[in-house]
Scaffold this motif. Structure first.
Motif, PDB file in Angstrom:
ATOM      1  N   ASP A   1      30.572  12.291  14.277  1.00  0.00           N
ATOM      2  CA  ASP A   1      29.822  11.479  15.218  1.00  0.00           C
ATOM      3  C   ASP A   1      28.844  10.582  14.469  1.00  0.00           C
ATOM      4  OD1 ASP A   1      28.520  10.517  17.465  1.00  0.00           O
ATOM      5  OD2 ASP A   1      28.908  12.378  18.521  1.00  0.00           O
TER       6      ASP A   1
ATOM      7  N   ASN B   1      26.014  17.067  13.014  1.00  0.00           N
ATOM      8  CA  ASN B   1      27.452  17.220  13.209  1.00  0.00           C
ATOM      9  C   ASN B   1      27.899  18.646  12.904  1.00  0.00           C
ATOM     10  OD1 ASN B   1      29.423  14.925  13.863  1.00  0.00           O
ATOM     11  ND2 ASN B   1      27.867  13.885  12.645  1.00  0.00           N
TER      12      ASN B   1
ATOM     13  N   ASP C   1      36.139   7.967  23.541  1.00  0.00           N
ATOM     14  CA  ASP C   1      36.017   9.247  22.839  1.00  0.00           C
ATOM     15  C   ASP C   1      37.380   9.774  22.423  1.00  0.00           C
ATOM     16  OD1 ASP C   1      33.341   9.347  23.033  1.00  0.00           O
ATOM     17  OD2 ASP C   1      33.234  10.855  24.606  1.00  0.00           O
TER      18      ASP C   1
ATOM     19  N   ASP D   1      36.130   9.069  17.123  1.00  0.00           N
ATOM     20  CA  ASP D   1      34.901   9.763  17.430  1.00  0.00           C
ATOM     21  C   ASP D   1      35.049  11.267  17.428  1.00  0.00           C
ATOM     22  OD1 ASP D   1      32.276   9.078  19.779  1.00  0.00           O
ATOM     23  OD2 ASP D   1      32.383   8.802  17.643  1.00  0.00           O
ATOM     24  N   PHE D   2      34.023  11.851  17.936  1.00  0.00           N
ATOM     25  CA  PHE D   2      33.767  13.253  17.892  1.00  0.00           C
ATOM     26  C   PHE D   2      34.675  14.069  18.814  1.00  0.00           C
ATOM     27  CE2 PHE D   2      30.757  16.534  19.601  1.00  0.00           C
ATOM     28  CZ  PHE D   2      30.641  17.273  18.452  1.00  0.00           C
TER      29      PHE D   2
END
Lengths: 318, 248
Positions: free
Chosen positions: A87, A95, B81, B85-86
């Protein structure tokens, strides 16, 4: 066997991305999956990590069926994705912290493990900076550290060095080697870079059009191609004659270059050259994994990364 | 058990990111204030909706607008997302899809709540006086509204494959939901078809509940407003959870 697949298959409307793959991977191995873009490596990995359901067949990962117990499988594995998945708006440490929470790392353990992971990838100094200030290589290292935080038995790495400069690639592979040695983690890695796979992997599978075309240790695979090879630039080679020589196992002519696989190349190169015609360039060497790949799939592995990924990392670097 | 920590992690992430992006926070505070000052002040000068004045009248509606925009777009953001991304890293974690949904939903809900909280602070400038009851009721309705619309955004976002659909969502969902909720006008004397559409819009009851608490101007009994809001949240949370389970 820490991973075993049983005729695992993924079909989309028009293409079969992975076709009835049977594969066994032993605990502690560094296992390489090699193949050109679109060969089905990432799809296979996605099925093993439960991100994609197989169309047919199944796989057992750490003893758990990917179809029936995806939660258990996900607890056993760590994954480093091809595209950046840390992120950007959070710091490196944050993170890792979130990852520890999501994987249920015990409260007492969190701090220690985060510290250790950061140290392993040499990011302790930058841990409190936002990830968007990291270079592409640092981001990769952070994602590698994150994949290990919950001490998985198996670590999946999808093109861990894609789009990175050679020096950073070297570093990443050093970290991977260290992991396997110090922690005994089983590592499944996909890569484009043949030399890297050659020096690091215990075994490699060559995958093309969704099927496993060859599977063995790099040295055995290279031996299968032949003991040595001669490549030469020739206008009009006498290919049939060369093929008839007793020590030659294979000879091809393509794009003005003749490739000859033979035994004891050093002893026979003179005779070969005499019969080849006028040669403007010649080399004698042992086959590389690249040659294995070329022979099995009939094409060179493309070393340039897929454009979008390269772009993402280029952005991360700037 | 570990999923509770995971839910906390997702919530923590969303709130951190939200608070870190100061420019977004500022712009989404300025927008509703412009509504209040320009639209409320301008139109309010020539129409009368009771003692409190037009600005106070549309205040609950503007609060709703803030929550609506913040949370639906928060939800739609899942499309992005999913790409990079995460989020991929979240999907491969041992957390169940339902827990991932709840974590995300609470995160979006908190964003909407913080955003509307700022606007609530400006209330007294527009003729709103708070009591413990009215403030409590407004906060409750804002939270219910945010839970529902975040779920709606997440449900849609989880099924979209690109950002191209966002314009459609804005034209065919956010705008009608907002304009047909009585946010800007009294709903008691609407022409037939308009009144039916408005009555069918669950947000009508949420605006009515807030307006009732703040200005004592109810079109429906408070119990009905609250009941509709509760059902609306329950349905959308269920839909969102289901959509997350089906998401690929």
């Amino acid at each position: 066997m820490i991973i075993q697949t049983f005729g695992i298959t993924k079909r989309y409307k028009n293409i079969t991305a992975v076709n009835r793959v049977d594969l066994s991977i032993e605990e502690g191995e560094i296992f390489g999956l090699l193949g050109p873009n679109g060969a089905g490596k990432t799809t296979l990995l996605s099925m093993l990590t439960t991100l994609l359901p197989p169309t047919e067949g199944t796989a057992k990962v750490n003893g758990y069926d990917v179809r029936k117990e995806p939660g258990k499988v996900r607890e056993s594995i760590g994954m480093v994705f091809q595209t950046p998945s840390s992120d950007e708006i959070l710091t490196g440490r944050e993170n890792l912290y979130l990852h520890a929470l999501m994987y249920g790392v015990a409260k007492e353990e969190r701090k220690r493990r985060i510290g250790k992971a950061l140290e392993l990838v040499d990011l302790t100094d930058r841990a409190n900076d936002l990830v968007k200030t990291y270079s592409g290589g640092m981001r990769r290292r952070l994602e590698l550290a994150r994949g290990l935080l919950h001490e998985p038995k198996i670590l999946f790495l999808d093109e861990p060095t894609l789009g990175l400069d050679p020096q950073t690639r070297q570093h990443i592979w050093e970290y991977i080697g260290r992991l396997s040695e110090e922690q005994g983690v089983t590592i499944i890695v996909t890569t484009h870079y043949m030399e890297e796979a050659d020096s690091l992997c215990d075994r490699v599978a060559i995958i093309d059009h969704g099927e496993i075309k060859a599977l063995d240790s790099p040295s055995i695979l290279k031996m299968k191609v032949g003991k040595s090879m001669i490549r030469a630039k020739v206008e009009h080679p006498k290919l049939e004659y060369i093929k008839g020589l007793p020590y030659v196992t294979k000879a091809d002519y393509k794009d003005g270059i003749v490739t000859i696989i033979l035994n004891e190349g050093g002893a026979h190169i003179q005779e070969v050259l005499l019969n080849l015609g006028e040669v403007s360039f010649v080399e004698l060497r042992e086959p590389t994994l690249n040659d294995v790949f070329l022979q099995i799939t009939g094409k060179e592995i493309r070393e340039e990364p897929a454009d979008d990924v390269a772009e993402i990392y280029a952005r991360a670097d700037s | 058990m570990s999923d509770l920590w995971g839910i906390y992690a997702l919530w923590y992430r969303e709130v951190k990111v939200f608070l870190r992006e100061k420019s977004r926070l500022v712009s989404s505070t300025v927008n509703p204030l412009i509504w209040m000052v320009a639209f409320g002040g301008g139109l309010g000068a020539s129409i009368s909706v009771g003692e409190a004045g037009y600005q106070a009248f549309i205040f609950p509606g503007v609060l709703m607008l803030v929550v609506l925009f913040t949370t639906i777009f928060f939800g739609l953001y899942v499309v992005w997302d999913k790409k990079i991304d995460f989020f991929k890293e979240v999907l491969v974690s041992p957390m169940s899809r339902a827990s991932i949904f709840v974590g995300k939903m609470l995160g979006g809900c908190t964003d909407g709540f913080i955003q509307s909280g700022i606007i609530i602070l400006f209330g007294p400038l527009f003729g709103i006086t708070y009591t413990a009851y009215s403030l409590g009721a407004v906060v409750l309705f804002v939270i219910l509204l945010a839970m529902g619309t975040t779920s709606l955004g997440l449900a849609i976002g989880s099924q979209m494959t690109s950002f191209e659909g966002v314009g459609l969502v804005q034209s065919f969902l956010i705008m009608p939901l907002f304009f047909l909720s009585g946010a800007l006008y009294p709903i008691d004397n609407l022409p037939g078809w308009l009144s039916w559409v408005t009555y069918a819009n669950p947000l009508t009851y949420i605006v009515d509940g807030m307006r009732g608490a703040l200005l004592d101007l109810n079109s429906f009994p408070m119990a009905i407003d609250l009941g509709v809001a509760a059902v609306y949240v329950a349905v959308l949370v269920a839909v969102g959870t289901y959509a997350f389970k089906k998401m690929s």
